[in-house]
Design a protein around this motif. Sequence first.
Motif, PDB file in Angstrom:
ATOM      1  N   LEU A 143       7.406  -7.531  -3.862  1.00 23.50           N
ATOM      2  CA  LEU A 143       8.118  -6.236  -3.938  1.00 23.50           C
ATOM      3  C   LEU A 143       9.149  -6.426  -5.311  1.00 23.50           C
ATOM      4  O   LEU A 143       9.990  -7.102  -5.151  1.00 23.50           O
ATOM      5  N   MET A 144       8.642  -5.995  -6.430  1.00 25.55           N
ATOM      6  CA  MET A 144       9.512  -6.647  -7.646  1.00 25.55           C
ATOM      7  C   MET A 144      10.838  -5.631  -7.376  1.00 25.55           C
ATOM      8  O   MET A 144      10.826  -4.326  -7.236  1.00 25.55           O
ATOM      9  N   THR A 145      11.809  -6.415  -7.753  1.00 26.80           N
ATOM     10  CA  THR A 145      13.269  -5.648  -7.800  1.00 26.80           C
ATOM     11  C   THR A 145      13.846  -5.500  -9.278  1.00 26.80           C
ATOM     12  O   THR A 145      14.791  -5.233  -9.364  1.00 26.80           O
ATOM     13  N   VAL A 146      13.033  -5.636 -10.146  1.00 26.26           N
ATOM     14  CA  VAL A 146      13.225  -5.210 -11.605  1.00 26.26           C
ATOM     15  C   VAL A 146      11.708  -4.936 -12.045  1.00 26.26           C
ATOM     16  O   VAL A 146      10.839  -5.241 -11.537  1.00 26.26           O
ATOM     17  N   PHE A 147      11.671  -4.247 -13.303  1.00 28.01           N
ATOM     18  CA  PHE A 147      10.395  -3.957 -13.885  1.00 28.01           C
ATOM     19  C   PHE A 147       9.876  -5.417 -14.547  1.00 28.01           C
ATOM     20  O   PHE A 147      10.764  -5.885 -15.278  1.00 28.01           O
TER      21      PHE A 147
END
Length: 229
Positions: A143-147
């Motif tokens: 789950l990406m916590t930045v683009f």
Amino acid sequence: MTVIDAGPPGEIRIAPSILAADFGELGRAVKGIDAETDWLHVDVMDGHFVPNVSIGPPVVAALRHYSSRFFDCHLMMSEPGRYLEAFQRAGANGCTVHVEIGGTASLIDDARALGLRIGLAANPDTPFAAVAPFLADIDLLLLMTVFPGFGGQSFIADVMGKVEVARREVTLNELALDIEVDGGIDVTSAPRAVRAGANVLVAGSAIFAQPDPLKAASALRAAAYDGRR
Ligand code: DX5
Ligand code: ZN
């Protein structure tokens, strides 16, 4: 040949991202943090799925001489299927593809056929519903916590809601799945992510951009364990 194991799912793992390391001295950088590396996170960018280009299979092959850790390859690519075999041959142990590009079911099959551990990634604005159908068939949910596209960005705390939902699903259905977070992970955000349910922490800047990367990785590990208390 030595079998490189990912370890039991759900345990806290630190995965330094080489994106923030000195590319001119990559081997040395990777060796320098070996004692605090559970997995080595390799960011692959194709200039199409993300607006940046990074590295490919030859660099993975070169790094294999410097590390016997689990190589966690994050494929930020529009067509990762064309390269899975090249990464596997180069020494990748796990490959993570993005759900946004579609064709997930066959990418999972292809990765499995190659003996790779398979991860599925979702951008910060991709809903949990997009990855939910695949949870039983994958080894890792990223789950990406930045683009994706660049290192050194700020942690998007809103993603923690999605991490909580994912962890609940994993527990409820007794899934053997790792939940990984990537982007803006440091000693402040790491315990938050672990509290929400993440267990694999990717960190680039918080490790390699520090004066003592090994010490920084060790501090990150301690901070991650704080989230478990
Ligand atoms: C972002 C990459 C990340 C990145 C994280 O596109 O997927 O792995 O290297 O870098 P930091 O930890 O600096 O946010
Ligand atoms: Zn990454």
